[in-house]
Design a protein around this motif. Structure first.
Motif, PDB file in Angstrom:
ATOM      1  N   ASN A   1      62.830  31.700  28.176  1.00  0.00           N
ATOM      2  CA  ASN A   1      62.171  30.903  29.214  1.00  0.00           C
ATOM      3  C   ASN A   1      62.301  31.548  30.588  1.00  0.00           C
ATOM      4  OD1 ASN A   1      61.313  28.973  27.424  1.00  0.00           O
ATOM      5  ND2 ASN A   1      63.014  27.572  27.814  1.00  0.00           N
ATOM      6  N   SER A   2      63.474  32.106  30.883  1.00  0.00           N
ATOM      7  CA  SER A   2      63.664  32.718  32.199  1.00  0.00           C
ATOM      8  C   SER A   2      62.783  33.945  32.368  1.00  0.00           C
ATOM      9  CB  SER A   2      65.138  33.092  32.396  1.00  0.00           C
ATOM     10  OG  SER A   2      65.537  34.111  31.498  1.00  0.00           O
ATOM     11  N   ARG A   3      62.582  34.693  31.295  1.00  0.00           N
ATOM     12  CA  ARG A   3      61.726  35.878  31.395  1.00  0.00           C
ATOM     13  C   ARG A   3      60.258  35.497  31.518  1.00  0.00           C
ATOM     14  NH1 ARG A   3      65.306  39.575  27.188  1.00  0.00           N
ATOM     15  NH2 ARG A   3      66.792  40.258  28.781  1.00  0.00           N
ATOM     16  N   VAL A   4      59.857  34.430  30.826  1.00  0.00           N
ATOM     17  CA  VAL A   4      58.489  33.928  30.988  1.00  0.00           C
ATOM     18  C   VAL A   4      58.287  33.404  32.407  1.00  0.00           C
ATOM     19  CG1 VAL A   4      56.841  32.161  30.264  1.00  0.00           C
ATOM     20  CG2 VAL A   4      58.154  33.415  28.563  1.00  0.00           C
ATOM     21  N   TRP A   5      59.299  32.702  32.938  1.00  0.00           N
ATOM     22  CA  TRP A   5      59.216  32.176  34.303  1.00  0.00           C
ATOM     23  C   TRP A   5      59.020  33.316  35.309  1.00  0.00           C
ATOM     24  CZ3 TRP A   5      58.085  28.402  37.302  1.00  0.00           C
ATOM     25  CH2 TRP A   5      58.587  28.316  38.594  1.00  0.00           C
ATOM     26  N   CYS A   6      59.745  34.396  35.134  1.00  0.00           N
ATOM     27  CA  CYS A   6      59.592  35.546  36.039  1.00  0.00           C
ATOM     28  C   CYS A   6      58.189  36.127  35.942  1.00  0.00           C
ATOM     29  CB  CYS A   6      60.636  36.614  35.712  1.00  0.00           C
ATOM     30  SG  CYS A   6      62.326  36.157  36.150  1.00  0.00           S
ATOM     31  N   LEU A   7      57.650  36.174  34.723  1.00  0.00           N
ATOM     32  CA  LEU A   7      56.273  36.662  34.561  1.00  0.00           C
ATOM     33  C   LEU A   7      55.285  35.791  35.328  1.00  0.00           C
ATOM     34  CD1 LEU A   7      55.881  37.532  30.759  1.00  0.00           C
ATOM     35  CD2 LEU A   7      56.045  39.132  32.666  1.00  0.00           C
ATOM     36  N   LEU A   8      55.392  34.478  35.118  1.00  0.00           N
ATOM     37  CA  LEU A   8      54.455  33.559  35.767  1.00  0.00           C
ATOM     38  C   LEU A   8      54.530  33.652  37.285  1.00  0.00           C
ATOM     39  CD1 LEU A   8      55.008  30.458  33.469  1.00  0.00           C
ATOM     40  CD2 LEU A   8      52.886  31.765  33.665  1.00  0.00           C
ATOM     41  N   LYS A   9      55.733  33.709  37.821  1.00  0.00           N
ATOM     42  CA  LYS A   9      55.891  33.787  39.273  1.00  0.00           C
ATOM     43  C   LYS A   9      55.385  35.118  39.812  1.00  0.00           C
ATOM     44  CE  LYS A   9      57.619  31.182  41.650  1.00  0.00           C
ATOM     45  NZ  LYS A   9      57.023  30.093  42.448  1.00  0.00           N
ATOM     46  N   ARG A  10      55.670  36.208  39.098  1.00  0.00           N
ATOM     47  CA  ARG A  10      55.242  37.517  39.586  1.00  0.00           C
ATOM     48  C   ARG A  10      53.720  37.630  39.619  1.00  0.00           C
ATOM     49  NH1 ARG A  10      57.825  42.456  39.660  1.00  0.00           N
ATOM     50  NH2 ARG A  10      59.683  41.208  40.054  1.00  0.00           N
ATOM     51  N   TYR A  11      53.065  37.170  38.564  1.00  0.00           N
ATOM     52  CA  TYR A  11      51.610  37.295  38.534  1.00  0.00           C
ATOM     53  C   TYR A  11      50.924  36.252  39.414  1.00  0.00           C
ATOM     54  CZ  TYR A  11      51.779  41.080  35.269  1.00  0.00           C
ATOM     55  OH  TYR A  11      51.990  42.321  34.707  1.00  0.00           O
ATOM     56  N   LYS A  12      51.613  35.159  39.671  1.00  0.00           N
ATOM     57  CA  LYS A  12      51.074  34.210  40.645  1.00  0.00           C
ATOM     58  C   LYS A  12      51.001  34.845  42.029  1.00  0.00           C
ATOM     59  CE  LYS A  12      51.734  29.600  42.624  1.00  0.00           C
ATOM     60  NZ  LYS A  12      52.577  28.383  42.664  1.00  0.00           N
ATOM     61  N   MET A  13      51.920  35.747  42.311  1.00  0.00           N
ATOM     62  CA  MET A  13      51.920  36.453  43.590  1.00  0.00           C
ATOM     63  C   MET A  13      50.590  37.163  43.842  1.00  0.00           C
ATOM     64  SD  MET A  13      54.390  39.615  44.706  1.00  0.00           S
ATOM     65  CE  MET A  13      53.512  40.708  43.566  1.00  0.00           C
ATOM     66  N   LEU A  14      49.958  37.638  42.781  1.00  0.00           N
ATOM     67  CA  LEU A  14      48.691  38.343  42.932  1.00  0.00           C
ATOM     68  C   LEU A  14      47.580  37.427  43.413  1.00  0.00           C
ATOM     69  CD1 LEU A  14      48.634  40.595  39.730  1.00  0.00           C
ATOM     70  CD2 LEU A  14      49.298  41.221  42.050  1.00  0.00           C
ATOM     71  N   ARG A  15      47.778  36.123  43.206  1.00  0.00           N
ATOM     72  CA  ARG A  15      46.743  35.166  43.612  1.00  0.00           C
ATOM     73  C   ARG A  15      47.116  34.420  44.879  1.00  0.00           C
ATOM     74  NH1 ARG A  15      48.308  33.565  38.710  1.00  0.00           N
ATOM     75  NH2 ARG A  15      48.673  31.443  39.445  1.00  0.00           N
ATOM     76  N   SER A  16      48.228  34.784  45.494  1.00  0.00           N
ATOM     77  CA  SER A  16      48.764  34.000  46.602  1.00  0.00           C
ATOM     78  C   SER A  16      47.855  33.976  47.820  1.00  0.00           C
ATOM     79  CB  SER A  16      50.141  34.543  47.003  1.00  0.00           C
ATOM     80  OG  SER A  16      50.039  35.886  47.441  1.00  0.00           O
ATOM     81  N   SER A  17      46.975  34.962  47.960  1.00  0.00           N
ATOM     82  CA  SER A  17      46.117  35.015  49.144  1.00  0.00           C
ATOM     83  C   SER A  17      45.109  33.870  49.172  1.00  0.00           C
ATOM     84  CB  SER A  17      45.380  36.358  49.208  1.00  0.00           C
ATOM     85  OG  SER A  17      44.525  36.510  48.093  1.00  0.00           O
ATOM     86  N   MET A  18      44.905  33.194  48.013  1.00  0.00           N
ATOM     87  CA  MET A  18      43.953  32.093  47.975  1.00  0.00           C
ATOM     88  C   MET A  18      44.523  30.827  48.613  1.00  0.00           C
ATOM     89  SD  MET A  18      41.153  33.111  46.711  1.00  0.00           S
ATOM     90  CE  MET A  18      40.369  31.543  46.394  1.00  0.00           C
ATOM     91  N   GLY A  19      45.844  30.732  48.720  1.00  0.00           N
ATOM     92  CA  GLY A  19      46.447  29.525  49.272  1.00  0.00           C
ATOM     93  C   GLY A  19      46.708  28.502  48.196  1.00  0.00           C
ATOM     94  N   SER A  20      47.735  27.714  48.383  1.00  0.00           N
ATOM     95  CA  SER A  20      48.173  26.804  47.332  1.00  0.00           C
ATOM     96  C   SER A  20      47.212  25.661  47.087  1.00  0.00           C
ATOM     97  CB  SER A  20      49.558  26.229  47.689  1.00  0.00           C
ATOM     98  OG  SER A  20      49.495  25.536  48.932  1.00  0.00           O
ATOM     99  N   GLY A  21      46.379  25.292  48.060  1.00  0.00           N
ATOM    100  CA  GLY A  21      45.525  24.134  47.874  1.00  0.00           C
ATOM    101  C   GLY A  21      44.093  24.461  47.506  1.00  0.00           C
ATOM    102  N   SER A  22      43.755  25.713  47.421  1.00  0.00           N
ATOM    103  CA  SER A  22      42.363  26.067  47.180  1.00  0.00           C
ATOM    104  C   SER A  22      42.081  26.236  45.708  1.00  0.00           C
ATOM    105  CB  SER A  22      42.023  27.370  47.911  1.00  0.00           C
ATOM    106  OG  SER A  22      42.816  28.423  47.435  1.00  0.00           O
TER     107      SER A  22
END
Length: 261
Positions: free
Chosen positions: A49-70
């Motif tokens: 689970n911790s390794r999957v969590w790191c994956l999800l957070k890392r790849y979410k970083m690639l989408r961070s420029s869109m903003g959390s509410g968009s």
């Protein structure tokens, strides 16, 4: 589809409990983890689970420029940032072009067991061989669908040409990059002008599809390309003899990328 349901802080600072929907993607990651590390279903589930969590957070970083509410648009650059080819294209690449390795992928979107990715520190547990730019293959057939960045695409072209110069056996790359012409992206002439280029076709915008880079969290997985796509085949002489590619093969590749699923 991946869905992060709830993240609950635990008593120890920096620790969390991750709740994720259980579906086929979970099992695919478990399989990749086992193939890469030997850890099976009976091993520590918290480690998985911790390794999957790191994956999800890392790849979410690639989408961070869109903003959390968009909301993400299908035509957003973030959707295409880590887009993949449709499955039937990979099937054709393996069957006809003898491809067995992806130069740019992730644990979420890789088709082949062997692949390179952007984040070796998190992805290595799920089969990543590290950065493509550190890969030094001497033979083999590879697929490349790099992030749509001019700098990355040009660096990719230069690295491939250098690898072909020093190959010890048949070496081939099948490459997919956007047909950017205003201004012309430097990777296009770099690939067109190398003597290793044996085939080059253009897929017109709107007539072919990709799988979104958000496929692991979004219900809409395919989108029509809003740009043309240049497809290149680079081969040394040994590869051209070992895996001869015909114009008919390139037409089959064009058909596999078609929007007519």
């Amino acid at each position: 589809i991946w869905q992060v349901i709830q993240v609950v802080p635990l008593g120890t600072p920096g620790t969390f409990r991750l709740w994720v929907s259980i579906d086929g993607n979970i099992q695919q990651l478990r399989k990749k983890l086992y193939e890469s590390t030997g850890l099976g279903a009976s091993d520590d589930n918290n480690l998985f689970n911790s390794r999957v969590w790191c994956l999800l957070k890392r790849y979410k970083m690639l989408r961070s420029s869109m903003g959390s509410g968009s909301k993400m648009s299908l035509q957003s650059e973030n959707f295409g940032l880590h887009a993949a080819l449709p499955r039937k294209v990979f099937e054709l690449l393996h069957r006809v072009f003898r491809v067995t390795f992806e130069c740019f992928a992730s644990p979420f979107n890789c088709y082949f067991r062997q692949y390179c990715s952007a984040f070796p520190d998190t992805d290595c547990y799920f089969g990543s061989r590290g950065s493509f730019f550190e890969l030094q293959p001497k033979r083999g057939s590879f697929q490349a669908n790099p992030p749509f960045s001019e700098e990355i695409m040009l660096a990719m072209a230069n690295h491939m040409i250098a690898l072909l110069d020093h190959a010890l056996g048949p070496l081939m790359f099948v490459i997919f990059i956007p047909d950017w012409r205003e201004p012309l992206t430097p990777a296009i002439p770099a690939l067109q002008n190398t003597p290793y280029c044996t085939h080059n076709i253009l897929l017109e915008s709107g007539n072919h599809q990709y799988i979104t880079g958000n496929q692991h969290i979004h219900s809409l997985t395919h989108y029509n390309a809003v740009h043309g796509t240049q497809v290149f085949v680079l081969q040394n002489e040994a590869a051209a003899e070992e895996w001869p590619i015909s114009d008919e093969d390139m037409d089959r590749l064009r058909d596999a990328m078609s929007t007519n699923f």
